[in-house]
Design a protein around this motif. Structure first.
Motif, short mmCIF file in Angstrom:
data_model
loop_
_atom_site.label_atom_id
_atom_site.label_comp_id
_atom_site.label_asym_id
_atom_site.label_seq_id
_atom_site.Cartn_x
_atom_site.Cartn_y
_atom_site.Cartn_z
N UNK A 4 33.67 52.80 6.10
CA UNK A 4 33.20 51.47 5.68
C UNK A 4 32.88 51.48 4.19
N UNK A 5 32.95 50.31 3.61
CA UNK A 5 32.55 50.10 2.21
C UNK A 5 31.41 49.10 2.23
N UNK A 6 30.21 49.54 1.78
CA UNK A 6 29.04 48.66 1.74
C UNK A 6 28.97 47.99 0.37
N UNK A 7 29.13 46.66 0.36
CA UNK A 7 29.06 45.93 -0.91
C UNK A 7 27.63 45.51 -1.25
N UNK A 8 26.71 45.56 -0.33
CA UNK A 8 25.33 45.17 -0.59
C UNK A 8 25.21 43.66 -0.81
N UNK A 9 24.32 43.25 -1.68
CA UNK A 9 24.14 41.83 -1.98
C UNK A 9 25.23 41.40 -2.95
N UNK A 10 26.16 40.56 -2.44
CA UNK A 10 27.33 40.21 -3.25
C UNK A 10 26.97 39.24 -4.36
N UNK A 11 27.80 39.32 -5.39
CA UNK A 11 27.67 38.41 -6.52
C UNK A 11 29.06 37.97 -6.92
N UNK A 12 29.13 37.20 -8.03
CA UNK A 12 30.43 36.70 -8.47
C UNK A 12 31.39 37.84 -8.75
N UNK A 13 30.87 38.96 -9.19
CA UNK A 13 31.73 40.09 -9.53
C UNK A 13 32.42 40.72 -8.33
N UNK A 14 31.96 40.43 -7.11
CA UNK A 14 32.57 40.99 -5.91
C UNK A 14 33.75 40.18 -5.41
N UNK A 15 33.94 39.00 -5.96
CA UNK A 15 35.07 38.18 -5.52
C UNK A 15 36.37 38.88 -5.91
N UNK A 16 37.40 38.74 -5.04
CA UNK A 16 38.68 39.36 -5.35
C UNK A 16 39.44 39.75 -4.09
N UNK A 17 40.48 40.52 -4.31
CA UNK A 17 41.35 40.96 -3.22
C UNK A 17 41.11 42.44 -2.95
#
Length: 350
Positions: free
Chosen positions: A307-320
């Motif tokens: 798994x990949x934990x992204x945590x609290x997402x923000x604008x920088x996490x948007x993408x493919x």
């Protein structure tokens, strides 16, 4: 303990390292003096050059290949170029337990004879193995053990119920040897999907007797998957997921009286990575700022991948996003397999 009533019998018998009666040869480890025993030295060399020994000492001046025994003891004979014969014991006890002298193997049938001197009567006899009931089939003064098993090895004696009381025989040792060893199942525990699977059921026959045909059976999770067959090999041309499981083999004699099974061998089929997928948690592809997001990469046959934990997402996490899975198979790991998942687009909502 085994018990029975005697059968009638008698008549002089001739012993030539074997007890002959009615044209049948019964090889015995001992004879009784009251049978009017004649010893015959059989073998190579000149019959007139036979030397006889009693209790380890040279006996008499007789150089003939045969003579009639008049005293109890242990006898052997010797001829130039032939060597010394096996020892044969002649007893004068009133009760004697006679056991065949040939090598006994699992699956054989053996008869033990509780012999009473001919001028005495007996009402019944009992047999003991190491002080316990040996089982078997009792007819008169004969105990038949069939088929022989290793547990039949031990010290035997018989007891006769006579007019004056009980009479006990001298104990005799019976040794039962293995017909073949316990099999060992050998083969690759982690074959690659699509590769051949070869399992070998290895067992060694007894060197004490010319080997007889043995049958081999193969089991997976307790179900028969091969045999009965003479070949000790089980071959699967292209192994698949349906072939994984716990394997064992059984070796049996042709008559089926002796059967031995191997320990289990766990076979796990190794699969090349394929059909990689990436799944978000929560399942929505549209997430809000501050939401915790987890991406899981899964492949065929591995439902719970890394798994990949992204945590609290923000604008920088948007993408493919994509994940790549690889594994190396083969004895030296030289075959590399790679699976790339479809793209997953994450979009942040304000």
């Amino acid at each position: 303990m085994a018990e029975g009533r005697p059968r009638q019998g008698g008549g002089a018998e001739t012993l030539g390292w074997a007890l002959r009666k009615g044209g049948t040869t019964h090889t015995l480890g001992l004879a009784v003096l009251w049978d009017q025993v004649t010893l015959t030295c059989q073998g190579l060399g000149t019959a007139g050059a036979t030397t006889w020994y009693k209790d380890g000492q040279r006996w008499g001046q007789n150089r003939s290949d045969r003579f009639t025994v008049t005293e109890s003891g242990t006898y052997t004979c010797d001829r130039p170029g032939s060597g010394s014969s096996p020892a044969l014991r002649v007893m004068n006890d009133r009760l004697v337990l006679q056991v065949p002298a040939q090598t006994l193997l699992e699956g054989d049938t053996v008869k033990l004879r509780c012999r009473v001197r001919q001028d005495m009567s007996v009402s019944r006899v009992r047999f003991y193995q190491d002080g316990k009931d040996p089982g078997g089939f009792l007819t008169g003064t004969e105990l038949s053990l069939s088929p022989l098993q290793l547990k039949h090895s031990g010290r035997y004696h018989c007891v006769a119920f006579m007019s004056f009381g009980l009479s006990l025989s001298i104990p005799v040792t019976v040794t039962v040897h293995e017909l073949f060893t316990v099999p060992v199942l050998e083969g690759p525990p982690e074959p690659i999907e699509g590769s051949p699977l070869n399992l070998s059921c290895l067992s060694s026959p007894s060197p004490l007797r010319p080997p007889a045909p043995l049958l081999h059976l193969f089991y997976r999770d307790g179900q028969l998957v091969g045999g009965p067959q003479v070949s000790p090999q089980l071959q699967v041309p292209a192994v698949g997921v349906s072939d994984l499981g716990n394997y064992s083999c059984q070796v049996r004699s042709e008559e089926g009286t002796v059967r031995k099974s191997s320990a289990r061998l766990r076979v796990t089929v190794r699969m090349p990575v394929a059909n990689a997928t990436i799944t978000p948690s929560p399942l929505s592809h549209q997430v809000h700022a501050g939401d915790p997001v987890t991406l899981r990469c899964s492949v065929q046959m591995v439902a719970q991948g890394p798994v990949l934990e992204l945590g609290n997402v923000s604008v920088g996490h948007s993408g493919t996003y994509q994940c790549v899975a690889t594994n190396q198979l083969g004895q030296d790991g030289h075959r590399v397999f790679r699976a790339l998942s479809p793209e997953l687009a994450l979009e942040q909502w304000l």
